[in-house]
Design a protein around this motif. Structure first.
Motif: not given
Length: 109
Positions: A62, A82, A108
């Motif tokens: 991430d 993200r 996201n």
């Protein structure tokens, strides 16, 4: 191995306790003393393997992205982006287009 969900002492007796983990600290607590038949407590042996540690459930690392330059520096094979929450709608749309073009997974959207 999936992460074990440790349950709070007497979680089944009182609904208000929920299943969130809290360490049992009572002097005579059966759970604190690891007596048989009581829920398991967190221990070092439950730690995840080094190969999968700190990874997103999708298997990617991430990476928080604030701008286009940071987005372009991502390795699509091992990392997923993200987009920072402070990025506006217009810039986020541009970043999503660029990510699709580069084959980068965005966590996201």
């Amino acid at each position: 191995m999936a992460n074990k969900r440790f349950k709070r002492q007497e979680y089944a007796r009182y609904k208000k306790l929920g299943i969130k983990w809290r360490r049992p600290r009572g002097k005579t607590s059966k759970m604190r003393r690891y007596e048989a038949g009581k829920p398991a407590m967190p221990a070092i042996g439950y730690r995840t393997p080094k190969s999968t540690r700190y990874l997103h459930p999708s298997g990617y690392k991430d990476v928080l992205v604030n701008n286009m330059k940071e987005l372009e520096a991502i390795d699509p094979a091992t990392e997923a982006a993200r987009i920072n929450a402070s990025i506006g709608k217009r810039k986020k749309e541009l970043m999503l287009e660029k990510a699709a073009e580069l084959g980068i997974k965005v966590l996201n959207k």
